[in-house]
Design an enzyme around this catalytic site. Structure first.
Site, PDB file in Angstrom:
ATOM      1  N   ARG A  58       0.725  -1.248  -0.099  1.00  0.00           N
ATOM      2  CA  ARG A  58      -0.017   0.078  -0.029  1.00  0.00           C
ATOM      3  C   ARG A  58       0.923   1.074   0.015  1.00  0.00           C
ATOM      4  O   ARG A  58       0.402   2.239  -0.568  1.00  0.00           O
ATOM      5  CB  ARG A  58      -0.997  -0.125   1.219  1.00  0.00           C
ATOM      6  CG  ARG A  58      -1.568   1.329   1.335  1.00  0.00           C
ATOM      7  CD  ARG A  58      -3.041   1.049   2.098  1.00  0.00           C
ATOM      8  NE  ARG A  58      -2.964   0.417   3.498  1.00  0.00           N
ATOM      9  CZ  ARG A  58      -2.283   1.025   4.555  1.00  0.00           C
ATOM     10  NH1 ARG A  58      -1.863   2.268   4.375  1.00  0.00           N
ATOM     11  NH2 ARG A  58      -2.229   0.537   5.696  1.00  0.00           N
ATOM     12  N   TYR A 116     -14.714  15.641 -17.549  1.00  0.00           N
ATOM     13  CA  TYR A 116     -15.295  14.315 -17.346  1.00  0.00           C
ATOM     14  C   TYR A 116     -16.408  14.109 -16.276  1.00  0.00           C
ATOM     15  O   TYR A 116     -16.260  14.917 -15.195  1.00  0.00           O
ATOM     16  CB  TYR A 116     -14.268  13.428 -16.969  1.00  0.00           C
ATOM     17  CG  TYR A 116     -14.556  11.980 -16.600  1.00  0.00           C
ATOM     18  CD1 TYR A 116     -14.601  11.353 -17.575  1.00  0.00           C
ATOM     19  CD2 TYR A 116     -14.403  11.584 -15.340  1.00  0.00           C
ATOM     20  CE1 TYR A 116     -14.961   9.880 -17.431  1.00  0.00           C
ATOM     21  CE2 TYR A 116     -14.804  10.142 -15.273  1.00  0.00           C
ATOM     22  CZ  TYR A 116     -14.850   9.331 -16.093  1.00  0.00           C
ATOM     23  OH  TYR A 116     -15.370   7.885 -16.100  1.00  0.00           O
ATOM     24  N   ASP A 191      -5.646  17.367 -16.275  1.00  0.00           N
ATOM     25  CA  ASP A 191      -6.054  15.770 -16.463  1.00  0.00           C
ATOM     26  C   ASP A 191      -5.687  15.653 -17.955  1.00  0.00           C
ATOM     27  O   ASP A 191      -6.226  16.303 -18.970  1.00  0.00           O
ATOM     28  CB  ASP A 191      -7.684  15.741 -16.563  1.00  0.00           C
ATOM     29  CG  ASP A 191      -8.083  14.430 -16.639  1.00  0.00           C
ATOM     30  OD1 ASP A 191      -7.453  13.599 -17.524  1.00  0.00           O
ATOM     31  OD2 ASP A 191      -8.997  14.056 -16.026  1.00  0.00           O
ATOM     32  N   LYS A 216      -7.582   4.397 -19.986  1.00  0.00           N
ATOM     33  CA  LYS A 216      -7.878   4.910 -21.182  1.00  0.00           C
ATOM     34  C   LYS A 216      -6.584   4.445 -22.134  1.00  0.00           C
ATOM     35  O   LYS A 216      -5.997   3.374 -22.089  1.00  0.00           O
ATOM     36  CB  LYS A 216      -8.362   6.180 -21.281  1.00  0.00           C
ATOM     37  CG  LYS A 216      -9.376   6.610 -20.093  1.00  0.00           C
ATOM     38  CD  LYS A 216     -10.414   5.816 -20.298  1.00  0.00           C
ATOM     39  CE  LYS A 216     -11.446   6.011 -19.301  1.00  0.00           C
ATOM     40  NZ  LYS A 216     -11.828   7.328 -18.728  1.00  0.00           N
TER      41      LYS A 216
HETATM   42  C1  LIG Z   1     -12.185   7.939 -17.599  1.00  0.00           C
HETATM   43  C2  LIG Z   1     -11.667   9.368 -17.007  1.00  0.00           C
HETATM   44  C3  LIG Z   1     -11.576   9.529 -15.785  1.00  0.00           C
HETATM   45  C4  LIG Z   1     -12.020   8.659 -14.629  1.00  0.00           C
HETATM   46  O1  LIG Z   1     -10.934   7.542 -14.734  1.00  0.00           O
HETATM   47  P1  LIG Z   1     -11.189   6.162 -14.131  1.00  0.00           P
HETATM   48  O2  LIG Z   1      -9.870   5.447 -14.313  1.00  0.00           O
HETATM   49  O3  LIG Z   1     -12.313   5.719 -14.792  1.00  0.00           O
HETATM   50  O4  LIG Z   1     -11.516   6.374 -12.610  1.00  0.00           O
HETATM   51  C5  LIG Z   1     -10.938  10.897 -15.575  1.00  0.00           C
HETATM   52  N1  LIG Z   1     -10.521  11.753 -16.350  1.00  0.00           N
HETATM   53  C6  LIG Z   1     -11.096  11.508 -17.848  1.00  0.00           C
HETATM   54  C7  LIG Z   1     -10.637  12.673 -18.778  1.00  0.00           C
HETATM   55  C8  LIG Z   1     -11.539  10.391 -18.185  1.00  0.00           C
HETATM   56  O5  LIG Z   1     -11.662   9.972 -19.408  1.00  0.00           O
END
Ligand SMILES: *Cc1c(COP(=O)(O)O)cnc(C)c1O
Length: 401
Positions: A58, A116, A191, A216
């Site tokens: 962890r 998002y 992000d 992603k």
């Molecule tokens: C999918 C996504 C998230 C969240 O990610 P998870 O892995 O589903 O928790 C945050 N920001 C963007 C732009 C995303 O496409």
């Protein structure tokens, strides 16, 4: 061997350096929750120097740490920043860790309305509970942003940016927003999930932290859920690490191993998928039953100039409207034979999402329309297939409208 590559695709394909040496050609999965000490003295020393050597998964694991550092190296490639990475259990966890590490109770968080969906919910339902005010602004309006940054000099501010943004692919000017932030001593969190470090590196403009949903493009194969936080300063990294450790939203050796395996082809995938998306966007643009195509690589896109300035390629996400009504969009989706209807993005195969009924279902219709999320809008995450095959599926699905 500690080679410094001159090309980012070589870094993608390489195996990250482990802190302890092993003979395996590929890094193994460090399936251990605990690490032992040679002596009580060594144990004490290791505990005192956290984060550092391994104690407990962890807190950190050779697999998660080496992969986090590889992503940090990618995000800081060709920049003046060193970069400290932290793998988390999801992209949402990465956002939570990054935002709570940069802010303190009483701070103001300024961000855009077209984040998002999960991020918007996180801000309103959880981050505000930490006593942080959230202000939604049109971040492309520099005057409005400067006014917000100037207001209430007594409180520290953080700007959260997502570019390109979902689902209209609006791009925000990282250079000018970061410059304004520096002037008013505000922190910047970006992000970078949609662009990845192959296409865009926010540290070039002075970001304090970059986050990803590795679920992603970074992993890219749809087999793992994860996130990463990359900090420009060690102090911020230590705060983020502590939050991750105490909340327990760390990644694990298995996901780290999958993320690294997927990342070997990140540069190839981003290049190929972006080229596919450009080709498809250009074809769809002249289709009589497609009134609008949103793709930053098209000259008609409202933020084409910004994307050209700050991205290497325009990415593999696009959206387009079909026919004119909700029914048109729904029958289009149901007629698709090849493309998967699935609520994610960034995988090797093409995925379709209907924002009005899926990702943006809980957003009131008038706000949806304000952001260009009309009832007949379709979002496409373009994969590695031959683009003519994707187009053929879209064309047969649209034929009945
Ligand atoms: C999918 C996504 C998230 C969240 O990610 P998870 O892995 O589903 O928790 C945050 N920001 C963007 C732009 C995303 O496409």
């Amino acid at each position: 061997m500690d080679i410094k590559f001159n090309h980012i695709e070589s870094l993608c394909a390489s195996e990250p350096k482990l802190s302890n040496s092993t003979e395996a050609h590929k890094n193994p999965i460090f399936a251990s929750s605990t690490f032992k000490f040679e002596s009580i003295e060594e144990g004490i020393e290791i505990f005192q120097s956290q984060p550092g050597k391994h104690v407990y998964t962890r807190y950190g694991n050779p697999g998660t740490e080496s992969v986090a550092q590889k992503i940090a190296d990618l995000e800081t490639f060709d920049t003046q920043t060193k970069g400290y990475g932290l793998l988390t259990s999801s992209g949402m966890a990465a956002l939570y860790v990054a935002l709570t590490a940069v802010t303190e109770t009483g701070n103001l968080l300024i961000t855009q309305g077209n984040l998002y969906g999960g991020t918007t919910e996180l801000l309103h339902k959880i981050i505000t509970k930490h006593g942080i005010q959230v202000q939604i602004l049109d971040l492309s309006d520099e005057f409005a942003l400067e006014t917000a940054l100037k207001s209430r000099e007594d409180i520290n501010k953080t700007i959260l940016i997502e570019t390109p943004a979902n689902p209209t692919l609006q791009c925000l000017n990282l250079k000018s927003i970061c410059k304004l932030a520096k002037t008013y001593h505000a922190k910047i969190v970006v992000d970078n999930t949609f662009a990845t470090p192959i296409l865009q590196r926010p540290f070039n403009f002075g970001a304090d932290a970059v986050i990803h949903s590795t679920t992603k493009y970074i992993h890219g194969h749809g087999l793992s859920t994860g996130g990463v936080v990359i900090c420009a300063e060690e102090d911020l990294f230590k705060k983020a690490w502590e939050i991750m450790k105490l909340v327990g939203c760390n990644s694990n050796p298995y996901d780290a191993w999958l993320i690294n395996t997927g990342m070997k082809t990140l540069s190839l995938r981003m290049t190929h998928q972006s080229n596919n998306a450009l080709y498809i966007a250009q074809k769809l643009q002249s289709h009589p039953k497609i009134p609008k195509v949103n793709y930053p690589g098209l000259k008609s896109h409202e933020t084409h100039a910004i994307a050209t300035e700050q991205m290497n390629l325009y990415g593999a996400m696009l959206s387009f409207s079909v026919g004119s009504t909700l029914d048109d969009a729904m029958s289009f989706c149901n007629r698709l034979q090849y493309c998967s209807l699935a609520p994610s993005l960034g995988e090797t195969d093409t995925m379709v999402l209907h924002p009005a009924s899926m990702s943006h279902l809980r957003v009131p219709a008038e706000i949806r329309n304000q952001y260009g999320i009309t009832d007949n809008l379709i979002r496409l995450s373009v994969g590695l297939e031959h683009p003519d095959d994707i187009l053929a599926d879209i064309e047969q699905a649209i034929a009945i409208l």
